[in-house]
Write an enzyme that holds these catalytic residues in place. Structure first.
Site, PDB file in Angstrom:
ATOM      1  N   LYS A 185      -2.098  -0.551 -22.951  1.00 51.25           N
ATOM      2  CA  LYS A 185      -3.095  -1.388 -22.270  1.00 51.25           C
ATOM      3  C   LYS A 185      -3.627  -0.646 -21.040  1.00 51.25           C
ATOM      4  CE  LYS A 185      -3.621  -4.098 -18.756  1.00 51.25           C
ATOM      5  NZ  LYS A 185      -5.038  -3.970 -18.542  1.00 51.25           N
TER       6      LYS A 185
ATOM      7  N   GLY B 165       0.811   1.375 -11.053  1.00 48.73           N
ATOM      8  CA  GLY B 165      -0.182   0.516 -10.425  1.00 48.73           C
ATOM      9  C   GLY B 165       0.304   0.040  -9.079  1.00 48.73           C
ATOM     10  N   SER B 166      -0.110  -1.154  -8.707  1.00 48.94           N
ATOM     11  CA  SER B 166       0.189  -1.640  -7.363  1.00 48.94           C
ATOM     12  C   SER B 166       1.630  -2.159  -7.255  1.00 48.94           C
ATOM     13  CB  SER B 166      -0.776  -2.761  -6.994  1.00 48.94           C
ATOM     14  OG  SER B 166      -0.567  -3.863  -7.838  1.00 48.94           O
TER      15      SER B 166
ATOM     16  N   GLN C 150       2.492  -4.925  -5.912  1.00 46.91           N
ATOM     17  CA  GLN C 150       2.468  -6.355  -6.224  1.00 46.91           C
ATOM     18  C   GLN C 150       2.670  -6.609  -7.727  1.00 46.91           C
ATOM     19  OE1 GLN C 150      -1.317  -7.807  -5.141  1.00 46.91           O
ATOM     20  NE2 GLN C 150      -0.580  -9.799  -4.465  1.00 46.91           N
TER      21      GLN C 150
ATOM     22  N   GLY D 254       3.768  -4.409  -9.909  1.00 42.17           N
ATOM     23  CA  GLY D 254       5.049  -3.807 -10.285  1.00 42.17           C
ATOM     24  C   GLY D 254       6.205  -4.776 -10.115  1.00 42.17           C
TER      25      GLY D 254
ATOM     26  N   GLU E 276       5.887   2.997 -11.385  1.00 45.01           N
ATOM     27  CA  GLU E 276       5.380   3.953 -10.405  1.00 45.01           C
ATOM     28  C   GLU E 276       4.350   3.209  -9.582  1.00 45.01           C
ATOM     29  OE1 GLU E 276       6.398   6.661  -9.417  1.00 45.01           O
ATOM     30  OE2 GLU E 276       7.736   7.198 -11.064  1.00 45.01           O
TER      31      GLU E 276
ATOM     32  N   CYS F 288      -1.863   7.797  -5.620  1.00 45.05           N
ATOM     33  CA  CYS F 288      -0.645   7.246  -5.020  1.00 45.05           C
ATOM     34  C   CYS F 288       0.069   8.315  -4.210  1.00 45.05           C
ATOM     35  CB  CYS F 288       0.265   6.662  -6.083  1.00 45.05           C
ATOM     36  SG  CYS F 288       0.656   7.800  -7.379  1.00 45.05           S
TER      37      CYS F 288
ATOM     38  N   GLN G  52     -12.362  -2.467  -4.390  1.00 47.20           N
ATOM     39  CA  GLN G  52     -11.614  -1.421  -3.686  1.00 47.20           C
ATOM     40  C   GLN G  52     -12.358  -1.018  -2.408  1.00 47.20           C
ATOM     41  OE1 GLN G  52      -8.447  -0.071  -4.538  1.00 47.20           O
ATOM     42  NE2 GLN G  52      -8.689   0.691  -2.462  1.00 47.20           N
TER      43      GLN G  52
ATOM     44  N   GLU H 181      -0.509   0.576   1.927  1.00 47.25           N
ATOM     45  CA  GLU H 181      -1.339   1.504   1.144  1.00 47.25           C
ATOM     46  C   GLU H 181      -2.787   1.018   1.122  1.00 47.25           C
ATOM     47  OE1 GLU H 181      -0.777   1.871  -3.216  1.00 47.25           O
ATOM     48  OE2 GLU H 181      -0.623   4.016  -2.830  1.00 47.25           O
TER      49      GLU H 181
HETATM   50  N1  LIG Z   1       0.098   3.774  -7.153  1.00 47.88           N
HETATM   51  C1  LIG Z   1      -0.889   3.879  -8.009  1.00 47.88           C
HETATM   52  O1  LIG Z   1      -0.931   4.796  -8.804  1.00 47.88           O
HETATM   53  C2  LIG Z   1      -1.938   2.849  -8.005  1.00 47.88           C
HETATM   54  C3  LIG Z   1      -1.990   1.898  -7.013  1.00 47.88           C
HETATM   55  N2  LIG Z   1      -2.957   0.982  -7.023  1.00 47.88           N
HETATM   56  C4  LIG Z   1      -2.997   0.004  -5.918  1.00 47.88           C
HETATM   57  O2  LIG Z   1      -3.231  -1.268  -6.445  1.00 47.88           O
HETATM   58  C5  LIG Z   1      -4.370  -1.862  -5.854  1.00 47.88           C
HETATM   59  C6  LIG Z   1      -5.078  -2.730  -6.844  1.00 47.88           C
HETATM   60  O3  LIG Z   1      -5.483  -1.974  -7.977  1.00 47.88           O
HETATM   61  P1  LIG Z   1      -5.358  -2.598  -9.406  1.00 47.88           P
HETATM   62  O4  LIG Z   1      -5.973  -1.726 -10.422  1.00 47.88           O
HETATM   63  O5  LIG Z   1      -5.862  -3.998  -9.327  1.00 47.88           O
HETATM   64  O6  LIG Z   1      -3.770  -2.524  -9.592  1.00 47.88           O
HETATM   65  P2  LIG Z   1      -2.892  -3.417 -10.509  1.00 47.88           P
HETATM   66  O7  LIG Z   1      -1.477  -3.164 -10.206  1.00 47.88           O
HETATM   67  O8  LIG Z   1      -3.370  -4.816 -10.459  1.00 47.88           O
HETATM   68  O9  LIG Z   1      -3.258  -2.852 -11.957  1.00 47.88           O
HETATM   69  C7  LIG Z   1      -2.544  -1.846 -12.639  1.00 47.88           C
HETATM   70  C8  LIG Z   1      -2.411  -2.249 -14.108  1.00 47.88           C
HETATM   71  O10 LIG Z   1      -1.621  -3.443 -14.216  1.00 47.88           O
HETATM   72  C9  LIG Z   1      -2.331  -4.427 -14.965  1.00 47.88           C
HETATM   73  N3  LIG Z   1      -1.930  -5.756 -14.544  1.00 47.88           N
HETATM   74  C10 LIG Z   1      -2.437  -6.514 -13.536  1.00 47.88           C
HETATM   75  N4  LIG Z   1      -1.785  -7.689 -13.466  1.00 47.88           N
HETATM   76  C11 LIG Z   1      -0.846  -7.698 -14.448  1.00 47.88           C
HETATM   77  C12 LIG Z   1       0.138  -8.632 -14.890  1.00 47.88           C
HETATM   78  N5  LIG Z   1       0.303  -9.794 -14.305  1.00 47.88           N
HETATM   79  N6  LIG Z   1       0.921  -8.303 -15.926  1.00 47.88           N
HETATM   80  C13 LIG Z   1       0.791  -7.111 -16.530  1.00 47.88           C
HETATM   81  N7  LIG Z   1      -0.137  -6.189 -16.183  1.00 47.88           N
HETATM   82  C14 LIG Z   1      -0.932  -6.460 -15.147  1.00 47.88           C
HETATM   83  C15 LIG Z   1      -3.785  -4.082 -14.681  1.00 47.88           C
HETATM   84  O11 LIG Z   1      -4.648  -4.645 -15.623  1.00 47.88           O
HETATM   85  P3  LIG Z   1      -6.197  -4.903 -15.269  1.00 47.88           P
HETATM   86  O12 LIG Z   1      -6.797  -3.671 -14.811  1.00 47.88           O
HETATM   87  O13 LIG Z   1      -6.724  -5.314 -16.559  1.00 47.88           O
HETATM   88  O14 LIG Z   1      -6.156  -5.972 -14.230  1.00 47.88           O
HETATM   89  C16 LIG Z   1      -3.750  -2.572 -14.763  1.00 47.88           C
HETATM   90  O15 LIG Z   1      -3.724  -2.139 -16.113  1.00 47.88           O
HETATM   91  C17 LIG Z   1      -5.167  -0.677  -5.355  1.00 47.88           C
HETATM   92  O16 LIG Z   1      -6.017  -1.030  -4.338  1.00 47.88           O
HETATM   93  C18 LIG Z   1      -4.082   0.230  -4.922  1.00 47.88           C
HETATM   94  O17 LIG Z   1      -3.643  -0.133  -3.640  1.00 47.88           O
HETATM   95  C19 LIG Z   1      -3.883   0.944  -8.026  1.00 47.88           C
HETATM   96  C20 LIG Z   1      -3.896   1.868  -9.023  1.00 47.88           C
HETATM   97  C21 LIG Z   1      -2.914   2.910  -9.081  1.00 47.88           C
HETATM   98  O1  LIG Z   2      -1.169  13.603  -7.343  1.00 44.32           O
HETATM   99  C1  LIG Z   2      -1.117  13.647  -8.561  1.00 44.32           C
HETATM  100  O2  LIG Z   2      -1.279  14.715  -9.179  1.00 44.32           O
HETATM  101  C2  LIG Z   2      -0.836  12.426  -9.370  1.00 44.32           C
HETATM  102  C3  LIG Z   2      -1.152  11.182  -8.615  1.00 44.32           C
HETATM  103  C4  LIG Z   2      -0.891   9.957  -9.396  1.00 44.32           C
HETATM  104  O3  LIG Z   2      -0.244   9.982 -10.391  1.00 44.32           O
HETATM  105  C5  LIG Z   2      -1.443   8.678  -8.963  1.00 44.32           C
HETATM  106  O4  LIG Z   2      -2.153   8.624  -7.976  1.00 44.32           O
HETATM  107  O5  LIG Z   2      -1.195   7.673  -9.655  1.00 44.32           O
END
Ligand SMILES: NC(=O)C1=CN([C@@H]2O[C@H](COP(=O)(O)OP(=O)(O)OC[C@H]3O[C@@H](n4cnc5c(N)ncnc54)[C@H](OP(=O)(O)O)[C@@H]3O)[C@@H](O)[C@H]2O)C=CC1
Ligand SMILES: O=C(O)CCC(=O)C(=O)O
Length: 482
Positions: free
Chosen positions: A173, A226-227, A229, A231, A250, A284, A331, A383
């Site tokens: 997904k 992802g985020s 929250q 996670g 992660e 990240c 964002q 973050e």
């Molecule tokens: N550390 C990292 O690598 C990342 C951190 N972030 C942080 O997260 C913030 C928000 O970004 P966002 O993309 O909304 O991050 P999210 O954590 O919301 O999204 C990451 C993934 O999780 C999915 N998701 C969201 N809610 C659920 C749930 N309840 N159950 C299962 N899967 C879910 C999302 O789907 P969908 O997109 O369909 O909502 C997406 O595929 C950013 O501003 C940033 O701070 C974001 C991306 C990467």
């Molecule tokens: O810095 C990188 O090469 C990877 C970063 C990453 O995986 C992320 O931002 O989610």
């Protein structure tokens, strides 16, 4: 009218119950494509298909897995310019960054093609006489993958490739903002010769598709990036699910870059600007806290500001652009909110932070540099995930190290110094999963472990041969030949 791109379930491309569009963040008038959205029932079908395909794939030969993964790698690398352009158009990374990410995805598949051939077990003697002990690794089963938008090809690659390599089946997904890259990658995977059901793509929202994956009893493991929250929600769902799923998270970072008086200034500036602002700071691993000792502080701030003035922020697909747009309005709102918070908290906005107008309507933000920040401010603790970094002054190395470790996160950290003594001490004492010396905190190799500590990561490491910890389970077999 372009075709609506479909989901891939049980070996077939299928329509969805609704449609989602991805928009080019460099030009919000440009719709990149339209994609069928899967609903709960289709997600369940994908899980059922992956479950049915699992026993045969789990028994497939290393050669079959090598062949499939190698074929995927070759096609990704051969098409890196075209796919890099799609990625840059969809996510807003610059074209060279997009092409680089695609190449990295291809290399990841090549690495795991080789790994499939290196799956060797262990055999030893029992503590009891006449008994053999064998240790082997078996695949987990159906792995659900939930990925973010910021690395729309590399992160799926570093989850899908090891999952298939070790004999698991996949329900993938992607983030809703980036279905185009996910679709292109999936098409390549479907042409690799793997049997129907081994790999499934379900585009859709986190609250429907994601939620179904984390709750379903036939999903053995969830890998998530992802985020924080989201996670945390996933962790809770996995622990309380009837089959107590294995999971790997992660999440965020608030990564420090320490710059010491003895650093080479030119190197420190390049390392800081690359780590904090490239890929629009949407990594990240981005360095959002620049912890700088007294003797170099003013020279460093002046040189970083000059370097930022020379950066071009514009359409990700234009030649010569250094920084593309922010990924979407939400964002961008978050970035602007934090810039205001930083100012209200008393940090000085030394450069940038304003919206920029370009030829096309896009989410353009001038990279922001705060100075006079301290480590208690929200901009130093939370973050932001945008092109925003704050300089924190430190008296000496010891204070810089203490500030560096004073965070809930622990993904990446870095130090710029010409002293072997401080570099070695920092490598040993920095509380993070990845430490860089005279290198940006972001931008890592694909063949070694990736991951962090504290609130950044949970579970086994990703990437490299360490990935097998998550994608396999160990079996201990005792034999008494009689
Ligand atoms: N550390 C990292 O690598 C990342 C951190 N972030 C942080 O997260 C913030 C928000 O970004 P966002 O993309 O909304 O991050 P999210 O954590 O919301 O999204 C990451 C993934 O999780 C999915 N998701 C969201 N809610 C659920 C749930 N309840 N159950 C299962 N899967 C879910 C999302 O789907 P969908 O997109 O369909 O909502 C997406 O595929 C950013 O501003 C940033 O701070 C974001 C991306 C990467
Ligand atoms: O810095 C990188 O090469 C990877 C970063 C990453 O995986 C992320 O931002 O989610």
């Amino acid at each position: 009218m372009t075709a609506i791109l479909k989901n891939f379930i049980g070996g077939e491309w299928v329509d969805g119950s609704a449609v989602t569009k991805n928009i080019n963040p460099s030009n919000t008038n440009d719709v990149v494509g339209e994609y069928a959205k899967a609903d709960k029932a289709q997600t369940e079908k994908a899980i059922a298909a992956a479950k049915a395909a699992f026993p045969a794939w789990a028994q497939s030969t290393p050669q079959a897995r090598y062949d499939a993964l190698n074929k995927i790698s070759l096609e990704i690398i051969a098409r890196k310019e075209e796919l890099g352009r799609l990625l840059a158009r969809e996510e807003g990374k610059t074209l060279p960054e997009g092409i680089g990410e695609v190449a990295r995805a291809g290399q990841i598949f090549a690495f795991f093609a080789g790994e499939a051939l290196r799956m060797i077990g262990e055999k030893g003697a029992s503590v009891r006489p006449g008994i053999d002990v064998e240790l082997t690794r078996e695949p987990m089963g159906v792995v659900g993958m939930i990925t973010p938008w910021n690395f729309p090809i590399a992160i799926p690659a570093w989850k899908i490739a090891p999952a298939l390599c070790y004999g698991n089946t996949v329900v993938f997904k992607p983030a809703e903002l980036v279905p185009g890259s996910a679709h292109a990658l999936s098409e390549i995977i479907t042409r690799s010769g793997i049997p129907a059901g081994v790999f499934n793509l379900v585009v859709g929202s986190g609250s429907v598709v994601g939620q179904t994956l984390i709750e379903h009893p036939d999903v053995a493991a969830i890998t998530f990036t992802g985020s924080v929250q989201t996670g945390r929600k996933i962790a809770q769902a996995c622990v309380t699910s009837s089959n107590m799923k294995k999971f790997q998270l992660e999440m965020g970072g608030k990564n420090p870059l320490v710059v010491l008086d003895d650093a080479d200034l030119k190197t420190a500036v390049e390392v800081a600007v690359n780590g904090a602002y490239f890929s629009t700071g949407q990594r990240c691993t981005a360095s959002s806290r620049l912890i700088v000792t007294e003797g170099i502080h003013d020279r460093f701030v002046a040189a970083v500001t000059e370097r930022l003035k020379g950066l071009t922020v514009d359409d990700a697909l234009k030649a010569g652009v250094h920084i593309g747009p922010v990924v979407d309005q939400s964002q961008l709102d978050q970035d602007l909110r934090y810039i205001k918070i930083g100012q209200d908290e008393g940090a000085k906005l030394a450069w940038g932070g304003e919206l920029l107008k370009r030829e096309t309507p896009g989410h353009y933000l001038q990279p922001a540099l705060f100075t006079e920040a301290n480590n208690n401010m929200r901009i130093s603790r939370e973050e932001v995930f945008g092109p925003v970094a704050a300089v924190i002054r430190a008296k000496n190395y010891e204070e810089a190290l203490a500030i560096s470790n004073d965070t809930e996160f622990g993904l990446a950290s870095g130090i710029c110094t010409s002293s072997l003594k401080y570099a070695s001490h920092y490598k040993r004492n920095s509380e993070s999963g990845m430490v860089m010396v005279n290198l940006p905190t972001a931008g890592v190799d694909y063949h070694v472990p990736f991951g962090g500590r504290k609130g950044s990561s949970y579970g086994a490491r990703e990437q490299g041969s360490y990935a097998r910890e998550f994608y396999t389970t160990v079996k201990t077999a005792y034999t008494y030949p009689g």
